[in-house]
Every structure is written in structure tokens, then in C-alpha cells.
Design a protein around this motif. Sequence first.
Motif, PDB file in Angstrom:
ATOM      1  N   LEU A 324       0.821  -1.208   0.000  1.00 30.75           N
ATOM      2  CA  LEU A 324       0.000   0.000   0.000  1.00 30.75           C
ATOM      3  C   LEU A 324       0.858   1.262   0.000  1.00 30.75           C
ATOM      4  O   LEU A 324       1.989   1.252   0.510  1.00 30.75           O
ATOM      5  N   PRO A 325       0.332   2.365  -0.542  1.00 28.24           N
ATOM      6  CA  PRO A 325       1.067   3.635  -0.476  1.00 28.24           C
ATOM      7  C   PRO A 325       1.192   4.071   0.984  1.00 28.24           C
ATOM      8  O   PRO A 325       0.317   3.784   1.808  1.00 28.24           O
ATOM      9  N   LEU A 326       2.285   4.752   1.315  1.00 25.31           N
ATOM     10  CA  LEU A 326       2.574   5.092   2.707  1.00 25.31           C
ATOM     11  C   LEU A 326       2.085   6.494   3.068  1.00 25.31           C
ATOM     12  O   LEU A 326       2.267   7.449   2.318  1.00 25.31           O
ATOM     13  N   GLU A 327       1.493   6.583   4.249  1.00 25.00           N
ATOM     14  CA  GLU A 327       1.036   7.863   4.776  1.00 25.00           C
ATOM     15  C   GLU A 327       2.160   8.524   5.576  1.00 25.00           C
ATOM     16  O   GLU A 327       3.220   7.943   5.796  1.00 25.00           O
ATOM     17  N   ARG A 328       1.900   9.746   6.043  1.00 23.43           N
ATOM     18  CA  ARG A 328       2.921  10.519   6.748  1.00 23.43           C
ATOM     19  C   ARG A 328       3.430   9.783   7.984  1.00 23.43           C
ATOM     20  O   ARG A 328       4.630   9.783   8.272  1.00 23.43           O
ATOM     21  N   SER A 329       2.529   9.161   8.728  1.00 21.65           N
ATOM     22  CA  SER A 329       2.941   8.466   9.949  1.00 21.65           C
ATOM     23  C   SER A 329       3.898   7.323   9.652  1.00 21.65           C
ATOM     24  O   SER A 329       4.829   7.056  10.428  1.00 21.65           O
ATOM     25  N   HIS A 330       3.702   6.652   8.516  1.00 19.78           N
ATOM     26  CA  HIS A 330       4.584   5.541   8.154  1.00 19.78           C
ATOM     27  C   HIS A 330       5.963   6.047   7.743  1.00 19.78           C
ATOM     28  O   HIS A 330       6.990   5.450   8.097  1.00 19.78           O
ATOM     29  N   LEU A 355       9.789  15.145   6.795  1.00 24.66           N
ATOM     30  CA  LEU A 355       8.499  15.057   6.094  1.00 24.66           C
ATOM     31  C   LEU A 355       8.242  16.295   5.246  1.00 24.66           C
ATOM     32  O   LEU A 355       7.668  16.209   4.160  1.00 24.66           O
ATOM     33  N   GLN A 356       8.667  17.452   5.722  1.00 19.76           N
ATOM     34  CA  GLN A 356       8.427  18.697   4.997  1.00 19.76           C
ATOM     35  C   GLN A 356       9.179  18.746   3.671  1.00 19.76           C
ATOM     36  O   GLN A 356       8.802  19.494   2.771  1.00 19.76           O
ATOM     37  N   GLU A 357      10.239  17.951   3.552  1.00 22.63           N
ATOM     38  CA  GLU A 357      11.030  17.956   2.324  1.00 22.63           C
ATOM     39  C   GLU A 357      10.542  16.927   1.312  1.00 22.63           C
ATOM     40  O   GLU A 357      11.083  16.844   0.207  1.00 22.63           O
ATOM     41  N   LEU A 358       9.548  16.132   1.674  1.00 26.41           N
ATOM     42  CA  LEU A 358       9.037  15.090   0.783  1.00 26.41           C
ATOM     43  C   LEU A 358       7.754  15.536   0.097  1.00 26.41           C
ATOM     44  O   LEU A 358       7.056  16.444   0.564  1.00 26.41           O
ATOM     45  N   SER A 369       2.952   9.514   0.495  1.00 24.24           N
ATOM     46  CA  SER A 369       4.274   9.934   0.059  1.00 24.24           C
ATOM     47  C   SER A 369       4.493   9.478  -1.383  1.00 24.24           C
ATOM     48  O   SER A 369       4.322   8.295  -1.704  1.00 24.24           O
ATOM     49  N   ALA A 370       4.874  10.406  -2.251  1.00 25.96           N
ATOM     50  CA  ALA A 370       5.025  10.091  -3.676  1.00 25.96           C
ATOM     51  C   ALA A 370       6.116   9.061  -3.922  1.00 25.96           C
ATOM     52  O   ALA A 370       6.067   8.327  -4.912  1.00 25.96           O
ATOM     53  N   HIS A 371       7.103   8.995  -3.050  1.00 25.42           N
ATOM     54  CA  HIS A 371       8.193   8.033  -3.213  1.00 25.42           C
ATOM     55  C   HIS A 371       8.335   7.147  -1.982  1.00 25.42           C
ATOM     56  O   HIS A 371       9.395   6.564  -1.752  1.00 25.42           O
ATOM     57  N   GLY A 372       7.282   7.024  -1.215  1.00 29.46           N
ATOM     58  CA  GLY A 372       7.325   6.170  -0.041  1.00 29.46           C
ATOM     59  C   GLY A 372       8.440   6.604   0.902  1.00 29.46           C
ATOM     60  O   GLY A 372       8.592   7.787   1.207  1.00 29.46           O
TER      61      GLY A 372
END
Length: 385
Positions: A324-330, A355-358, A369-372
Motif C-alpha cells: 500500500l502507499p505510505l502515509e505521513r505516519s509511516h 516530512l516537509q522535504e518530501l 508519500s510520492a516516493h514512499g
Amino acid sequence: MAAIHKATILLLLLISSSLVHCNEHGLAQQTDFNEDGGEKDSIWFSNAAEMKDFAQLSWEYVHELQCWLWPEECEDIKREHADWSWNSIGWDSLNVLSDLYSRVTSFTDLTQGSVINNLTGLQWDLEQRMHGQHLAVKQIISSMKKFLQEDESKKSRVLSFHGWTGTGKNLAVRIIAENLYLNGLRNRCTKVFIPQLHFPHLSNMEAYKVQLEKQIREISSRCTQPLFVFDEADKLPAGLLEPLLPLLVDDHQAHSILIFLSGVGSSTINEVTLNFWRAGQHREVITLDDFDRPLKTAVDRHEDQLLPWHLLKEGLIDDFVPFLPLERSHVKMCARDVFIARGLPYTESSLERILQELVFVPKNERVFSAHGCKHVAQRIHFMKP
């Protein structure tokens, strides 16, 4: 022994002469070339197309050797594979390089063929290190238990990993190898194939088939439980199915594990996951049944000249594993793991800075996250104190 390893790699570097250098981290780095094919600031190999191609190929072998022997020194180092001109370097040069690579990866205590099959450790590692992938963890554990404990037929086990970049497909492979084999992917019973490195040109397909069959036969002859991993399987030509068939359909072959990593179906996986999020449902309620038909449909729609489509049509895949695609917490947990692994202090503020740089998508919701977790370690490496 480490000195012997590095001396051997130095010999490999010398083969490609001054065209291959090392960067500040000790990793191989190819120098730039002028438009006419010559090396910048060099009078030795100006316009030498053969040496340029050989250097490019040498870099790939050197890099894989380094990652194989010293994985901690090649973290998150990726390069785009060039379209090598195999006709210019010739098969003789390729065989010399391949033979040297084979000798180096065989001449080491790290490549013992011991099989440990630690299912307890496998489950613990998957659950602790695979963030946000409850379905993949469940499916992998179930598949390996069936293979090791319940499969009396001793047939090979074929898993097909599907998902977006950076979601943990390669990490899952490493965890499987670490818990089933002594020294993980450095074990002589494991082999990872990369399309751009091992099968870059369709025109050489017959030679690839011979080489693949030879490597499978050699590994299977010394291992009762080989592990073969095919990265970027959606780029593998269908012709490679022929040398794989004895492993897939013959009960008398080695009791093998084959894992195919693919981006096919990732859009479907992302869409299903996003729909659950939009409906206000936690991702943990998503089941494998929610992806069974969509994943198979996505593979079926894939080009029939490529390997995954034929594996599906022949009914050779035992388990489809969605990532699955990853959320911020992951992603934050991935960053925390990197800090801990490197022995670096971290705070909630430093994790948020990563996180702010992703980049997060879709554009409006910015959920995944576009690149996990792919670029997390790199961001930490260059993060200012």
C-alpha cells in the motif's frame, strides 16, 4: 578477508582504467564524457567507444559488488542504467567481467549456503520494520509458512510483489533473506536479477536464456532451497520464462523461492487505498480480497510480451502481495528507523523536518508519500544539524 575483497574490487576497477573513480563516500562513480564519446580532461581514451561502454558495464558490476559485500556503504545509492552498446564491448569482455564477478562473490566466508528458516524472526522483523504494510506482512508470513511447513509437494513458491516505489518491496526481500538464509542476500543460495543489468537488450535474448539457465542450475545444485529475486519484473521479457519453467513446474528441481517485484497494479492499489481513506475507514480494514481481482486484472492488461503476463496466464504465481502507499505516519517511522540505525539522536521536530522535504499526493489531499520511504535516508544524510 576484507582486504582480499577490496583488493579484488580494485582489480575490477583497474580493468576499466581511469574511467571509473570513487566518490567521497568510497562508492564507484563514473566520470563524465564529452559529446564525442571521449572522457573529459583525458587524452587516453578520447573517442574510445569500446572503453566507454566497458566502463559503464564495469561500474554496474562494481556497484553491485559493493552493495553485496558492504550493504551499509551503498544505502539509497541508485543510478539510471545506460543503454550499453554490447556489440562494441563484445561478449569476450563481458565474460571476463562476469567471471571475475562470479569469483569474487564465491570467494568469501560470507557466502555460506546455510539455510536457517527462522519463521519466528521473519514474522517479528516484518511486523517491526514494514510500516503500513499489514497486508504484505500477512501474505508473506502465510506464504512462507505454507512453503516451509505444509507444502509436501516440495514445489517452488512464487510470490509477486506489487506496489509503488519506496513502499517496501525490496525491504521485504531483504527481511525474507535475512531470516531464511545465513547472511541474507550475501548467501550463496540467493540471487537477485536486475533487468537493466542482466538482460538489457532483447537482441541478446538467447544468450540471456543460456546464462540464466546456467546460474539457476549452479545455484540449485549447491542449495536445496534457493532464493531467486527478479527486480522490476514488469521489464522482463517473456522469453525468460523458458529457463524458469523447470523451477516452476518440475517437482524434482530444487525447492525454490521465486519473488518478482513489479510496479504493475500500483495505480489500482493506490486508488483502492485512497477510496478507503476518503470513506473515513482505517487502512487496517482493507483485506487481501479487496486486491485479488483488481491486481490480476492489472497484470492481465499488461503487455503480453512481458514475463508477468505469462506467469499469470500459466497459473504460476502462488501469491500476489500488494504494498500500500505510505502515509505521513509511516514515513515518519521510516525516518526514525534510519536515525536509530545510524546511532543519531532525533526529535519530533527533526522527523517533521524530513516530512516537509518530501512530496505527498494527491495534490489536494496530500495523503501518500510520492516516493514512499525511498528518499528518507538521503534526506537525513544531507540534513543540517
